[in-house]
Design an enzyme around this catalytic site. Structure first.
Site, short mmCIF file in Angstrom:
data_model
loop_
_atom_site.label_atom_id
_atom_site.label_comp_id
_atom_site.label_asym_id
_atom_site.label_seq_id
_atom_site.Cartn_x
_atom_site.Cartn_y
_atom_site.Cartn_z
CG HIS A 157 -1.67 -1.23 1.46
ND1 HIS A 157 -2.93 -1.52 0.95
CD2 HIS A 157 -1.30 -2.34 2.15
CE1 HIS A 157 -3.30 -2.73 1.33
NE2 HIS A 157 -2.31 -3.26 2.07
CB SER A 278 13.45 23.17 -14.19
OG SER A 278 12.69 24.36 -14.26
CE LYS A 284 11.36 20.45 -10.83
NZ LYS A 284 10.47 19.55 -10.09
CD GLU A 291 8.63 12.92 -15.10
OE1 GLU A 291 7.63 13.62 -14.90
OE2 GLU A 291 9.76 13.38 -15.28
#
Ligand code: ARG
Length: 459
Positions: A157, A278, A284, A291
């Site tokens: 979970h 970024s 970043k 992704e």
């Protein structure tokens, strides 16, 4: 002007829209090498069977190599009017060698031709996938070996469950990609039969030798039924299914890498080579490759469903609907290969942050099960009661804002008087993982056994 292949029956050429909807040359030119290999095998067989002359076969076979070199060299001019790769190649062959080119299509149809080309193309992709999966598994084995005894939290979970080892977690993916590998091999075995010689659908009256062409093209045997040979696309659907399952595995791992590389987790540091920055936020470092792998599963599943939808309900044998098979498979194959390669690169390059993994494993009462097991083993308490006692200790620690090993012996004894000093031996995460020696368990010794076994399998 009417078509040079079937102009005999036609007075007028196609409408521009007809040509646009009909042509597949924009994408099926990717099968040029397979088409030419199939035609060369067919020509050799026609000559061996005395159906065409040896000199015609020689001209055809050499001419096809010229055409191939033109295509590979980028000088070939593809024509939409010639619809597909099969007719583009044959038309050019005619320009190069003249009259003998017209004998190539004896005892053959585009229906068995395209089925053959596409099988060869998909087979190449299965071979490429095999290599890519093996490379990914090797990269995972490298991680597993280095961190066989590094402790990290295991989750259910996405909540802390029990400590596991980094190596164990890596090896879980080795098992998944290992099954993908075996699915790839199964699919290849099943699909490796030759449709060539099925002709349009019924076979042919020419005395062809389908075994000869099958062997020349590396197929195990000719397909047994000519109707099936030109109608079947389950090999392509199976390819997409195997790719889908593998992409699903890739997406789960990609999701974990996205989570693990966050500042909140800090389980892994991805390499600069597989990260992006970024344009506005200087701090970043984004896990874009992970992704995109996570996302690519969408188009691969989509291709699988799309081709199932194209094929469902189609009567035997060939229908033009089936031309819609290729773009789905090409796109899925490209993206699966890219995802496998990107994952391999990320895994090879990434650094597991051993200290953060261990700190995280030690929080969240991850050894509560070990405590309950101790009560069962050392004090004879039934597991259900031990579970209850441990729950009370967790509640106490939570209330005090500490972890289980931070409770004092007297605090514990106040909850259960049979607890002794010995309990502290099982509350540490290293003890916890080392004790999980059951077959397939997370103990470093077990993980190392599995790493060794896989190395042998791949050797
Ligand atoms: N371009 C066609 C395809 O991909 C080749 C087969 C055409 N056969 C036919 N009977 N029209 O399916």
């Amino acid at each position: 002007s009417s078509n040079q292949m079937w102009g005999g029956r036609f007075a007028a050429g196609p409408d521009a829209i007809m040509e646009a909807i009909n042509a597949s040359i924009g994408y099926d030119q990717r099968m040029a090498a397979q088409d030419i290999a199939g035609s060369r095998a067919h020509a050799a067989m026609l000559a061996a069977q005395g159906i065409i002359s040896d000199s015609d076969a020689k001209a055809i076979r050499e001419g096809l190599l010229t055409v191939l070199s033109e295509i590979e060299g980028g000088t070939f001019e593809f024509s939409t009017a010639l619809e597909d790769i099969h007719m583009n190649v044959e038309a050019r062959l005619k320009e190069v060698i003249g009259e003998p080119a017209g004998r190539l299509h004896t005892g053959r149809s585009r229906n068995d031709q395209v089925a053959t080309d596409f099988r060869l193309w998909v087979r190449d992709q299965l071979d490429a996938a095999e290599g890519a999966l093996e490379a990914l598994i090797k990269a995972l084995l490298g991680q597993a070996e280095a961190g066989a005894d590094w402790v990290m939290p295991g989750f259910t979970h996405l909540q802390t469950a029990q400590p596991v080892t980094w190596g164990h977690h890596m090896m879980a993916y080795v098992e998944m990609f290992g099954r993908d590998l075996s699915r790839v091999r199964d699919a290849r075995k099943r699909m490796n039969e030759s449709p060539l010689g099925a002709a349009a659908l019924a076979g042919t009256g020419f005395p062809i030798d389908r075994h000869m062409t099958a062997e020349a093209l590396g197929f195990d045997r000719p397909m047994a039924n000519s109707l099936d040979a030109v109608s079947a696309r389950d090999f392509a659907i199976e390819f997409l299914s195997v790719a889908s399952i593998s992409a699903m595995h890739l997406s789960r791992f990609a999701e974990e890498l996205v989570i693990w590389s966050s500042a909140q987790f800090r389980f892994v540091t991805l390499s600069d080579r597989f990260s992006t920055g970024s344009s506005i936020m200087p701090q970043k470092k984004n896990p874009d490759a992970a992704e995109l792998i996570r996302a690519k599963v969408g188009r691969i599943f989509g291709a699988n469903v799309a081709l199932m939808m194209v094929m469902k309900g189609l009567p035997l044998a060939y229908s033009k609907d089936m031309q819609e098979d290729k773009e789905q498979v090409f796109d899925a194959a490209d993206n699966w290969m890219l995802a496998l390669a990107a994952m391999e690169g990320m895994v090879k390059d990434m650094t597991a942050n051993r200290a953060s993994l261990e700190a995280s494993a030690s929080s969240g009462f991850s050894t509560a099960t070990d405590l309950a097991d101790w009560l069962v083993r050392e004090t004879g308490l039934p597991f259900r009661e031990a579970h209850h006692v441990t729950g009370a200790l967790v509640a106490l620690a939570e209330q005090k804002g500490c972890d289980l090993p931070d409770l004092s012996l007297s605090e514990m004894q106040a909850v259960k008087d049979t607890i002794t000093e010995d309990i502290f031996n099982v509350l540490g995460v290293h003890n916890s993982v080392a004790s999980r020696m059951s077959y397939g368990g997370t103990a470093p010794a077990r993980v190392r056994e599995q790493v060794a076994r896989w190395k042998e399998v791949l050797a």
